[in-house]
Design an enzyme around this catalytic site. Structure first.
Site, PDB file in Angstrom:
ATOM      1  N   SER A  20       0.826  -1.219   0.000  1.00 39.74           N
ATOM      2  CA  SER A  20       0.000   0.000   0.000  1.00 39.74           C
ATOM      3  C   SER A  20       0.851   1.255   0.000  1.00 39.74           C
ATOM      4  CB  SER A  20      -0.876   0.061   1.252  1.00 39.74           C
ATOM      5  OG  SER A  20      -1.649  -1.085   1.371  1.00 39.74           O
TER       6      SER A  20
ATOM      7  N   HIS B 269      -4.272  -0.403  -4.549  1.00 37.63           N
ATOM      8  CA  HIS B 269      -3.603  -1.625  -5.003  1.00 37.63           C
ATOM      9  C   HIS B 269      -4.027  -1.831  -6.447  1.00 37.63           C
ATOM     10  CE1 HIS B 269      -3.492  -2.279  -0.677  1.00 37.63           C
ATOM     11  NE2 HIS B 269      -2.548  -3.148  -0.875  1.00 37.63           N
TER      12      HIS B 269
ATOM     13  N   HIS C  40      -5.474  -9.557  -0.513  1.00 42.30           N
ATOM     14  CA  HIS C  40      -5.371  -9.901   0.903  1.00 42.30           C
ATOM     15  C   HIS C  40      -6.467 -10.897   1.284  1.00 42.30           C
ATOM     16  CE1 HIS C  40      -3.744  -5.852   0.334  1.00 42.30           C
ATOM     17  NE2 HIS C  40      -2.939  -6.094   1.353  1.00 42.30           N
TER      18      HIS C  40
ATOM     19  N   TYR D 139      -8.317 -10.641   3.803  1.00 45.43           N
ATOM     20  CA  TYR D 139      -9.505  -9.929   4.307  1.00 45.43           C
ATOM     21  C   TYR D 139     -10.478  -9.535   3.200  1.00 45.43           C
ATOM     22  CZ  TYR D 139      -6.996  -5.585   3.096  1.00 45.43           C
ATOM     23  OH  TYR D 139      -6.306  -4.602   2.438  1.00 45.43           O
ATOM     24  N   GLU D 140     -10.033  -9.600   1.954  1.00 42.47           N
ATOM     25  CA  GLU D 140     -10.960  -9.326   0.847  1.00 42.47           C
ATOM     26  C   GLU D 140     -11.843 -10.531   0.553  1.00 42.47           C
ATOM     27  OE1 GLU D 140      -9.018  -7.060  -2.557  1.00 42.47           O
ATOM     28  OE2 GLU D 140      -7.258  -7.618  -1.380  1.00 42.47           O
TER      29      GLU D 140
ATOM     30  N   ALA E 219       2.765  -1.868   4.051  1.00 43.95           N
ATOM     31  CA  ALA E 219       2.474  -0.797   4.997  1.00 43.95           C
ATOM     32  C   ALA E 219       2.167  -1.476   6.319  1.00 43.95           C
ATOM     33  CB  ALA E 219       1.263  -0.012   4.520  1.00 43.95           C
TER      34      ALA E 219
ATOM     35  N   MET F  51      -1.454  -6.723   7.630  1.00 44.26           N
ATOM     36  CA  MET F  51      -2.447  -7.698   7.160  1.00 44.26           C
ATOM     37  C   MET F  51      -1.992  -8.438   5.904  1.00 44.26           C
ATOM     38  SD  MET F  51      -5.751  -5.236   7.575  1.00 44.26           S
ATOM     39  CE  MET F  51      -5.945  -4.178   9.027  1.00 44.26           C
ATOM     40  N   SER F  52      -0.691  -8.490   5.679  1.00 45.94           N
ATOM     41  CA  SER F  52      -0.220  -9.143   4.447  1.00 45.94           C
ATOM     42  C   SER F  52       1.070  -9.902   4.717  1.00 45.94           C
ATOM     43  CB  SER F  52      -0.005  -8.092   3.357  1.00 45.94           C
ATOM     44  OG  SER F  52       1.083  -7.250   3.694  1.00 45.94           O
TER      45      SER F  52
ATOM     46  N   ASN G  24       1.572   4.302  10.283  1.00 48.99           N
ATOM     47  CA  ASN G  24       0.862   4.838  11.458  1.00 48.99           C
ATOM     48  C   ASN G  24       1.398   4.130  12.694  1.00 48.99           C
ATOM     49  OD1 ASN G  24      -0.841   2.545  10.037  1.00 48.99           O
ATOM     50  ND2 ASN G  24      -1.291   2.421  12.217  1.00 48.99           N
TER      51      ASN G  24
ATOM     52  N   HIS H 265      -7.222   4.717   6.639  1.00 49.47           N
ATOM     53  CA  HIS H 265      -6.552   4.203   5.442  1.00 49.47           C
ATOM     54  C   HIS H 265      -5.931   5.330   4.613  1.00 49.47           C
ATOM     55  CE1 HIS H 265      -5.610   1.440   2.241  1.00 49.47           C
ATOM     56  NE2 HIS H 265      -6.324   2.127   1.371  1.00 49.47           N
TER      57      HIS H 265
HETATM   58  N1  HPA Z   1      -2.656  -2.488  11.580  1.00 45.96           N
HETATM   59  C1  HPA Z   1      -2.760  -3.450  10.636  1.00 45.96           C
HETATM   60  N2  HPA Z   1      -2.392  -3.277   9.378  1.00 45.96           N
HETATM   61  C2  HPA Z   1      -1.892  -2.081   9.035  1.00 45.96           C
HETATM   62  C3  HPA Z   1      -1.749  -1.033   9.956  1.00 45.96           C
HETATM   63  C4  HPA Z   1      -2.161  -1.256  11.304  1.00 45.96           C
HETATM   64  O1  HPA Z   1      -2.062  -0.385  12.186  1.00 45.96           O
HETATM   65  N3  HPA Z   1      -1.220   0.012   9.276  1.00 45.96           N
HETATM   66  C5  HPA Z   1      -1.034  -0.388   8.000  1.00 45.96           C
HETATM   67  N4  HPA Z   1      -1.443  -1.660   7.845  1.00 45.96           N
END
Ligand code: HPA
Length: 274
Positions: free
Chosen positions: A31, A62, A84, A86-87, A114, A212-213, A236, A248
């Site tokens: 990302s 993406h 991912h 989660y999709e 990310a 998450m990847s 973050n 996001h």
């Molecule tokens: N948590 C999970 N996945 C992420 C985060 C997060 O804080 N930031 C970017 N991807």
């Protein structure tokens, strides 16, 4: 359904009809890091939608293209965008492109993402070389009957994130005066960001980053014997570290901000890795 090896072979065969290039290095852009694909010289750009069996991302940021060409003289295959779990994709789908990179001839893989920072010494915009991972997604991409043409049933994950490649990355970062930290990446399923209590728990478990990847791609890469370099961009601070919500848009914006450093580090590393 045909097995993963047959489907990945069909995808690789299709790609070979479009370019004679044999990539040595695969790069998966996370990302906010997709613009790195512009570094590919004489690119052959293939939308994921055109490649047999390739999954297509549903997330903004993406874009979904495979780009083959050269960077600094090295034949590469760059994935601009990934899917991912989660999709709603199965782990077989999530890791399908990584399988194809292996079949195309890649010997190493740079995976980028990310991530949220659990380690409070990191800052938004920090670059981190992944030293190891903790897979808390509750599953494993190598689950199911083993496809021996890819690799063995049981395989080692001791040096999953190659020490040799990390050492190169740190040396190059130091040379370019780019701060590069090192840390353990913990993977969750998502798509909700974590709760502050989860982040406190993950810190106790030894995690520095959360995302998450990546982990499943690295598992199948290791199954196929590829050497892996993992790079996280801290977009973050993880939940509860600061007294603010995570969004996001911030994830994407941070990518744009450190793009220059990221590009310059990666570009210099590519000929050293391959
Ligand atoms: N948590 C999970 N996945 C992420 C985060 C997060 O804080 N930031 C970017 N991807």
């Amino acid at each position: 359904m045909t097995d993963q090896y047959t489907r990945a072979t069909a995808a690789a065969d299709y790609i070979r009809t479009l370019t004679p290039l044999t990539p040595r290095l695969g790069i998966i852009l996370g990302s906010g890091l997709g613009n790195f694909a512009a570094q590919v010289e004489d690119p052959t750009t293939i939308p994921y939608a055109d490649i047999p069996h390739f999954p297509q991302s549903t997330v903004e940021g993406h874009s979904g293209k495979l780009i083959l060409g050269h960077i600094a003289g090295v034949p590469v295959a760059v994935m601009q965008g990934r899917v991912h779990a989660y999709e709603g994709y199965s782990l077989a789908e999530v890791t399908f492109p990584t399988r194809v990179l292996g079949l195309l001839g890649c010997k190493s893989l740079i995976v980028t993402n990310a991530a949220g920072a659990i380690n409070t010494s990191y800052k938004q915009g920090s670059l981190v070389a992944i030293s190891d991972h903790i897979n808390l997604t509750g599953s494993n991409a190598a689950l199911g009957p083993n496809e021996a043409k890819f690799g063995p049933r049981f395989f080692d994950m001791t040096n999953a994130y190659s020490l040799a490649l990390r050492t190169l990355a740190h040396a190059e970062a130091a040379k370019q005066n780019i701060p590069l930290a090192e840390g353990v990446y913990l993977a969750v399923l998502g798509p909700s960001y974590e709760t502050p209590a989860e982040i406190r728990a993950f810190r106790i478990l030894g995690a520095d980053l959360v995302g998450m990847s990546t982990v499943h791609e690295v598992i199948v890469a290791r199954h196929m014997g590829l050497e892996v370099l993992g790079l996280s961009l801290v977009t973050n601070m993880a939940a509860g570290v600061l007294n603010e919500a995570i969004n996001h848009e911030e994830v994407m914006e941070t990518g744009r901000r450190v793009e220059h450093q990221f590009t310059s580090l990666l570009k210099a590393l590519i000929p050293q890795i391959a």
